[in-house]
Each structure stands twice: as structure tokens, then as C-alpha cells.
Design an enzyme around this catalytic site. Structure first.
Site, PDB file in Angstrom:
ATOM      1  N   CYS A  35       3.013  -2.940   4.179  1.00  0.00           N
ATOM      2  CA  CYS A  35       2.052  -1.887   4.483  1.00  0.00           C
ATOM      3  C   CYS A  35       2.619  -1.106   5.659  1.00  0.00           C
ATOM      4  O   CYS A  35       3.785  -1.286   6.015  1.00  0.00           O
ATOM      5  CB  CYS A  35       0.658  -2.451   4.776  1.00  0.00           C
ATOM      6  SG  CYS A  35       0.517  -3.431   6.287  1.00  0.00           S
ATOM      7  N   GLY A  36       1.842  -0.229   6.264  1.00  0.00           N
ATOM      8  CA  GLY A  36       2.369   0.578   7.353  1.00  0.00           C
ATOM      9  C   GLY A  36       2.935  -0.240   8.487  1.00  0.00           C
ATOM     10  O   GLY A  36       4.052  -0.014   8.954  1.00  0.00           O
ATOM     11  N   THR A  37       2.182  -1.234   8.942  1.00  0.00           N
ATOM     12  CA  THR A  37       2.615  -2.073  10.063  1.00  0.00           C
ATOM     13  C   THR A  37       3.074  -3.458   9.635  1.00  0.00           C
ATOM     14  O   THR A  37       3.735  -4.154  10.396  1.00  0.00           O
ATOM     15  CB  THR A  37       1.465  -2.258  11.063  1.00  0.00           C
ATOM     16  OG1 THR A  37       0.385  -2.958  10.408  1.00  0.00           O
ATOM     17  CG2 THR A  37       0.961  -0.909  11.582  1.00  0.00           C
ATOM     18  N   GLY A  38       2.681  -3.892   8.443  1.00  0.00           N
ATOM     19  CA  GLY A  38       2.934  -5.258   8.013  1.00  0.00           C
ATOM     20  C   GLY A  38       1.898  -6.238   8.514  1.00  0.00           C
ATOM     21  O   GLY A  38       1.887  -7.406   8.115  1.00  0.00           O
ATOM     22  N   ASP A  88       0.857  -1.176   0.000  1.00  0.00           N
ATOM     23  CA  ASP A  88       0.000   0.000   0.000  1.00  0.00           C
ATOM     24  C   ASP A  88       0.897   1.231   0.000  1.00  0.00           C
ATOM     25  O   ASP A  88       2.123   1.134  -0.109  1.00  0.00           O
ATOM     26  CB  ASP A  88      -0.978  -0.031   1.181  1.00  0.00           C
ATOM     27  CG  ASP A  88      -0.305   0.186   2.535  1.00  0.00           C
ATOM     28  OD1 ASP A  88       0.927   0.351   2.588  1.00  0.00           O
ATOM     29  OD2 ASP A  88      -1.032   0.187   3.552  1.00  0.00           O
ATOM     30  N   ASN A 128       6.599 -22.388  10.701  1.00  0.00           N
ATOM     31  CA  ASN A 128       5.359 -22.265   9.935  1.00  0.00           C
ATOM     32  C   ASN A 128       5.528 -22.451   8.438  1.00  0.00           C
ATOM     33  O   ASN A 128       4.546 -22.403   7.698  1.00  0.00           O
ATOM     34  CB  ASN A 128       4.726 -20.896  10.182  1.00  0.00           C
ATOM     35  CG  ASN A 128       4.640 -20.551  11.650  1.00  0.00           C
ATOM     36  OD1 ASN A 128       5.295 -19.625  12.106  1.00  0.00           O
ATOM     37  ND2 ASN A 128       3.846 -21.303  12.404  1.00  0.00           N
ATOM     38  N   GLY A 136      -1.743  -5.694   8.559  1.00  0.00           N
ATOM     39  CA  GLY A 136      -2.971  -5.743   7.761  1.00  0.00           C
ATOM     40  C   GLY A 136      -2.838  -6.629   6.542  1.00  0.00           C
ATOM     41  O   GLY A 136      -3.730  -7.434   6.241  1.00  0.00           O
TER      42      GLY A 136
END
Length: 297
Positions: free
Chosen positions: A70-73, A17, A104, A75
Site C-alpha cells: 500500500c502507500g506506506t506498507g 491498493d 517474528n 495499513g
């Protein structure tokens, strides 16, 4: 940890984003310097770009991995993980990258454009790329996993991959789909390839089905109608307003009374439609003219 070059057997699809695009661009440049094939889908809302990456990795997990920013990773990871077989992890340091690959088998890396510098992000990405599944990591105190834990990890991946797939094959939870289950639709004589089942009267609602390739000639109604696509893909041309709407599963469209519209179905398609009043349909062109117009689009 894998040796350099062992991670070149797959393609990485990337996207971000507006808060993560600069970091994503830096990481794309780094990937290309490693001669790794990269497909960059560009910049969009965090949920749209994450859905695109999640969809691509889910459809080709053996040879495709994802990189999102994204901003925080957070979302982008949430949205990407909605797709079966996608294991997206937000990593703010190389230790987390080690853990998510070892434990994982993460196939989508999500990074924070607001909290992570390009230098740190490169370190995170390199660690994520080079770490193999079940490798020693911080969570194992950098020691090999015990045999029982390794067996658990090995079995966890196919088990987790089933979760989304099982949901998609389970009994319909949508009330409209449940209502339609095992019901026959009646052919719409005036439009080849179409069929309809009236669910209730006043206000009237129905489920309509069209075969792939069907075309509704330009027409209008004395009522406005709402529709939601349940299956397939279609395009609606509102000729009165000179607008085109490309619709797929979950999309909604309202067409006002009197608006002339033409429809093309690209796949076998079903949709729920609701309107007020008695059903009517007034054609503004014939089928041959409609098909010719659609082919020119």
C-alpha cells in the site's frame, strides 16, 4: 540464510491498493522468475485486500505466505495482523526483512509503494524469502542467538498464535450475543427451517435463526426493518428495487416498508432484526416458486 530454492515449498498470495499496485506487480514478476507459485488477488482498498490475504494465510499457514503493498506498507500490515497466526511486518529495507523473519517468523511481507523503489523492494523480498527463523540478523549483531533467546523465540510463535484464537473462543463480548446466550428460539411455523426469539416490544427487536438451505419466499411487511448478521451467510433479493445483497457476519441491511424481498440462507445463519410496530408478513409467492427462482440465480 536459506539457500536459493529452499523457499519454493509454499505459495505466495499477493494484493495491493492503488498506491502499491505498481510495486506489487513488479514483485509478482520477480517471484514468477524464481518459479515460486503466486496467486494475485489484485487491487482493492488497503483494508479489503489485506483482510483477504490475512484470511488466506491464517487458514493455511503451513504452505502459504502473503505479500502486500500500500502507500506506506503500514495499513495493510495492521489489517492482516488481525487474523490468528498471521505475522505481517512492514519492511523498508533488507535489515528489517532479516529481523522480522529471524525474530517474528514473519509470514506476510508488507512494502511501501510510495517510499520503496522496485529495485529496493526486490532486495527486501529476496532477503525475506531466504531468511530462516532464528537466523543471525542485525538485532543479534549478525551472530547466532544465545540459547535462552533462541528458546524464547521458539516458544513465542505458538504462544502468539493462540492470542487471536483464544479471543474467538472466549465469552461473547457482543451485547446481542450475550443477551441470546442459553435462550431457546421458537420455530417460525410459516417458514420451514426458521426460528425466532423476541427480545423486546415497541420498537420490536428479535434474533432470528435459519438453517442452511432455507428459503424465505418473496414477501413484504407494513414496516421497514434493520438487520445485522451475527453468524452465517445469506442473500437478500429486493424484488421491488431489483437489487441483490450478499450478507455475511457483521453486514447490515435496511429494507423499507412494502419492499418485496426473497431470502436464501447458505449456512446456518443468525441475525438481529429491529422494526417498529406489530409483526406482520405478507407472502407474494409460494415456497416452491421461491426455490425455483433462487436456483436460477
Amino acid at each position: 540464510m536459506a539457500e536459493d530454492g529452499e523457499h519454493h515449498g509454499f505459495k505466495i498470495v499477493t494484493g495491493a491498493d492503488s498506491f502499491g499496485c505498481s510495486l506489487k506487480d513488479a514483485l509478482v514478476s520477480h517471484l514468477k522468475s524464481l518459479n515460486i507459485e503466486v496467486e494475485d488477488v489484485g487491487t482493492d482498498s488497503y483494508y479489503s485486500v489485506a483482510a483477504e490475504i490475512g484470511r488466506r494465510v491464517s487458514s493455511s499457514p503451513a504452505d502459504t505466505r502473503g505479500l502486500l503493498a500500500c502507500g506506506t506498507g503500514v495499513g495493510v500490515a495492521i489489517i492482516a495482523n488481525k487474523f490468528p497466526g498471521v505475522f505481517a511486518a512492514t519492511c523498508l529495507n533488507s535489515g528489517e526483512a532479516l529481523n522480522c523473519r529471524s525474530i517474528n517468523n514473519s509470514n506476510v511481507l508488507a512494502v511501501s509503494g510510495m517510499s520503496t523503489s522496485p529495485e529496493s523492494a526486490v532486495e527486501i523480498l529476496d532477503t525475506w524469502l531466504k531468511t530462516t527463523f532464528k537466523s543471525p540478523c542485525p538485532a543479534s549483531q549478525f551472530k547466532p542467538w544465545p540459547q535462552e533467546i533462541e528458546s524464547f523465540l521458539e516458544n513465542s510463535i505458538p504462544e502468539m498464535s493462540k492470542i487471536g484464537s483464544e479471543n474467538s473462543k472466549s465469552t461473547d463480548s457482543c451485547s446481542i450475543c450475550c443477551l441470546m446466550k442459553n435462550r431457546e428460539l421458537n420455530p417460525i411455523d410459516i417458514i420451514p427451517g426458521g426460528s425466532m426469539k423476541i427480545l423486546r416490544e415497541t420498537p420490536t427487536s428479535a434474533v432470528v435463526r435459519f438453517e442452511a438451505g432455507s428459503v424465505e419466499p418473496a414477501h413484504h411487511h407494513t414496516f421497514g426493518h434493520d438487520l445485522v448478521v451475527m453468524k452465517g451467510k445469506k442473500s437478500v433479493w429486493n424484488l421491488s428495487k431489483k437489487e441483490r445483497f450478499d450478507l455475511s457476519v457483521g453486514d447490515y441491511l435496511y429494507t423499507p416498508a412494502g419492499d418485496v424481498h426473497r431470502v436464501k440462507y447458505y449456512e446456518d445463519t443468525e441475525f438481529f432484526i429491529k422494526w417498529d410496530g406489530h409483526w406482520d408478513m405478507f407472502f407474494d409467492e409460494d415456497l416452491a416458486t421461491a426455490k425455483e427462482a433462487v436456483e436460477k440465480e
